[in-house]
Design a protein around this motif. Structure first.
Motif, PDB file in Angstrom:
ATOM      1  N   ARG A 108       5.990   9.518  -6.487  1.00 28.52           N
ATOM      2  CA  ARG A 108       5.976   8.370  -7.394  1.00 28.52           C
ATOM      3  C   ARG A 108       5.548   7.090  -6.677  1.00 28.52           C
ATOM      4  O   ARG A 108       4.925   6.219  -7.285  1.00 28.52           O
ATOM      5  N   GLU A 109       5.864   6.963  -5.397  1.00 28.54           N
ATOM      6  CA  GLU A 109       5.437   5.792  -4.634  1.00 28.54           C
ATOM      7  C   GLU A 109       3.917   5.771  -4.505  1.00 28.54           C
ATOM      8  O   GLU A 109       3.285   4.720  -4.648  1.00 28.54           O
ATOM      9  N   ILE A 110       3.342   6.938  -4.234  1.00 27.66           N
ATOM     10  CA  ILE A 110       1.874   7.028  -4.152  1.00 27.66           C
ATOM     11  C   ILE A 110       1.274   6.694  -5.510  1.00 27.66           C
ATOM     12  O   ILE A 110       0.335   5.904  -5.616  1.00 27.66           O
ATOM     13  N   GLU A 111       1.841   7.272  -6.547  1.00 30.73           N
ATOM     14  CA  GLU A 111       1.342   7.061  -7.908  1.00 30.73           C
ATOM     15  C   GLU A 111       1.340   5.573  -8.275  1.00 30.73           C
ATOM     16  O   GLU A 111       0.392   5.075  -8.886  1.00 30.73           O
ATOM     17  N   ARG A 112       2.384   4.849  -7.888  1.00 32.48           N
ATOM     18  CA  ARG A 112       2.468   3.415  -8.206  1.00 32.48           C
ATOM     19  C   ARG A 112       1.405   2.589  -7.477  1.00 32.48           C
ATOM     20  O   ARG A 112       1.006   1.530  -7.957  1.00 32.48           O
ATOM     21  N   THR A 113       0.937   3.067  -6.323  1.00 34.92           N
ATOM     22  CA  THR A 113      -0.086   2.306  -5.591  1.00 34.92           C
ATOM     23  C   THR A 113      -1.491   2.552  -6.122  1.00 34.92           C
ATOM     24  O   THR A 113      -2.429   1.878  -5.700  1.00 34.92           O
ATOM     25  N   LEU A 114      -1.629   3.511  -7.030  1.00 32.94           N
ATOM     26  CA  LEU A 114      -2.954   3.898  -7.539  1.00 32.94           C
ATOM     27  C   LEU A 114      -3.012   3.803  -9.065  1.00 32.94           C
ATOM     28  O   LEU A 114      -2.928   4.806  -9.764  1.00 32.94           O
ATOM     29  N   PRO A 115      -3.163   2.601  -9.600  1.00 32.60           N
ATOM     30  CA  PRO A 115      -3.227   2.451 -11.059  1.00 32.60           C
ATOM     31  C   PRO A 115      -4.343   3.313 -11.645  1.00 32.60           C
ATOM     32  O   PRO A 115      -5.450   3.341 -11.127  1.00 32.60           O
TER      33      PRO A 115
END
Length: 129
Positions: free
Chosen positions: A46-53
């Protein structure tokens, strides 16, 4: 006697093969941004996902599997309830650091030249031809 280093104009076939191999591996728009996100350190999904809109969970999962298969990323599962999973860039993945930085610098300059905007103002606007 050592052979001279290949200069692009002296071995275009080797150059084309190397560039094609690189492009084939890095195909798509998410692998380099994912690696760029992980350069900062270990992250959960989820942290990775949040950095990649704009990336879907399905696409992120697929790309992380591909990066792991190609030894660019490691996936560590911790025995917790629920299970904790962290992703980390490998030493081999870090070998793309210069490529990432060159692309960042070129992309920033290109956006400014084409759109006449600062990076922050044009951050989420695509540059189209």
């Amino acid at each position: 006697m050592a052979q001279p280093k290949c200069i692009i104009s002296n071995c275009p076939a080797e150059f084309a093969l190397a560039v094609n191999d690189t492009l084939e591996f890095l195909s798509g728009k998410w692998k380099l941004p994912i690696l760029g996100s992980l350069i900062e350190g270990k992250k959960r999904f989820r942290e990775i996902e949040r950095t990649l809109p704009g990336i879907s969970p399905r696409m992120l999962s697929k790309e992380l599997r591909d990066l792991e298969m190609n030894k660019m990323v490691t996936r560590t599962v911790y025995d917790t309830i629920p299970a904790t999973v962290e992703y980390e860039i490998t030493e081999y993945g870090l070998s793309l650091d210069k490529v990432l930085m060159a692309m960042y610098e070129w992309g920033t300059a290109h956006r400014k030249k084409i759109m006449g905007k600062t990076k922050k103002a044009a951050q989420h606007e695509p540059v189209t031809g």
